[in-house]
Design a protein around this motif. Sequence first.
Motif, PDB file in Angstrom:
ATOM      1  N   ALA A   1       0.780  -1.276  -0.147  1.00 42.26           N
ATOM      2  CA  ALA A   1      -0.263  -0.137  -0.027  1.00 42.26           C
ATOM      3  C   ALA A   1       0.845   1.339  -0.039  1.00 42.26           C
ATOM      4  N   PRO A   2       0.596   2.275  -0.849  1.00 45.96           N
ATOM      5  CA  PRO A   2      -0.335   2.039  -1.899  1.00 45.96           C
ATOM      6  C   PRO A   2      -0.385   1.276  -3.093  1.00 45.96           C
ATOM      7  N   LYS A   3      -1.293   0.614  -3.434  1.00 42.38           N
ATOM      8  CA  LYS A   3      -1.014  -0.344  -4.707  1.00 42.38           C
ATOM      9  C   LYS A   3       0.077   0.106  -5.561  1.00 42.38           C
ATOM     10  N   GLY A   4       0.936  -1.001  -5.868  1.00 39.79           N
ATOM     11  CA  GLY A   4       1.850  -0.754  -6.890  1.00 39.79           C
ATOM     12  C   GLY A   4       3.132  -0.168  -6.506  1.00 39.79           C
ATOM     13  N   HIS A   5       2.933   0.803  -5.503  1.00 44.73           N
ATOM     14  CA  HIS A   5       4.406   1.463  -5.244  1.00 44.73           C
ATOM     15  C   HIS A   5       5.390   0.693  -4.684  1.00 44.73           C
TER      16      HIS A   5
ATOM     17  N   GLN B   1      -0.179  -5.739  -9.760  1.00 44.42           N
ATOM     18  CA  GLN B   1      -0.059  -4.791  -8.893  1.00 44.42           C
ATOM     19  C   GLN B   1       0.338  -3.392  -9.831  1.00 44.42           C
TER      20      GLN B   1
ATOM     21  N   ASP C   1       0.240  -3.098 -13.209  1.00 41.56           N
ATOM     22  CA  ASP C   1      -0.680  -2.895 -14.411  1.00 41.56           C
ATOM     23  C   ASP C   1      -1.754  -2.212 -13.764  1.00 41.56           C
ATOM     24  N   GLU C   2      -2.424  -2.397 -12.424  1.00 47.26           N
ATOM     25  CA  GLU C   2      -3.672  -1.833 -12.053  1.00 47.26           C
ATOM     26  C   GLU C   2      -3.318  -0.407 -11.633  1.00 47.26           C
ATOM     27  N   SER C   3      -2.060   0.046 -11.062  1.00 49.61           N
ATOM     28  CA  SER C   3      -1.916   0.968 -10.129  1.00 49.61           C
ATOM     29  C   SER C   3      -0.569   1.997 -10.685  1.00 49.61           C
ATOM     30  N   THR C   4       0.272   1.230 -11.253  1.00 52.51           N
ATOM     31  CA  THR C   4       1.450   2.103 -11.877  1.00 52.51           C
ATOM     32  C   THR C   4       1.998   1.434 -12.971  1.00 52.51           C
TER      33      THR C   4
END
Length: 142
Positions: free
Chosen positions: A20-24, A59, A61-64
């Motif tokens: 969390a945060p997603k992808g970071h 992760q 693909d959806e967020s970063t």
Amino acid sequence: DSKLGAPAIKAASAIVDGVAPKGHGVAAVAVPVLLTGMESKEWKVKAGCIEVLLPCLRQMDESTPAQLAQCLPLIVPRLAECALEVRAEVRTATTSVLRDIGSRVASPEIKKLSQDLVTALAEPTNQKHTQAVLAKMGNQTF
């Protein structure tokens, strides 16, 4: 230890899913460690690292997505190397990740070639298929 392999992969995947945060941090922390693990001489380590790439890719693909775009040129060649492994477990994990990457392609020109490209990467010894994919790519207008 064969008893700890599956739980370790499950735990690592849960850790990546819980970022969390997603992808970071996935591209900066998790991916380099997994790529290093994919160089291991131990097939179980290699297969486990490949399996944990799936939640990392999801992760990013959806967020970063920009981080995903930066990581793919590092990930795909390493997967292509793993596709040549003797152990079926490593090849199966590699094919699964390559198919996942192929399903995420957004470019319409590449999307229609993506499954053929994935098969060529996953089965590099199949020269007939590889040559056919290269011919298709050569005929494709981008």
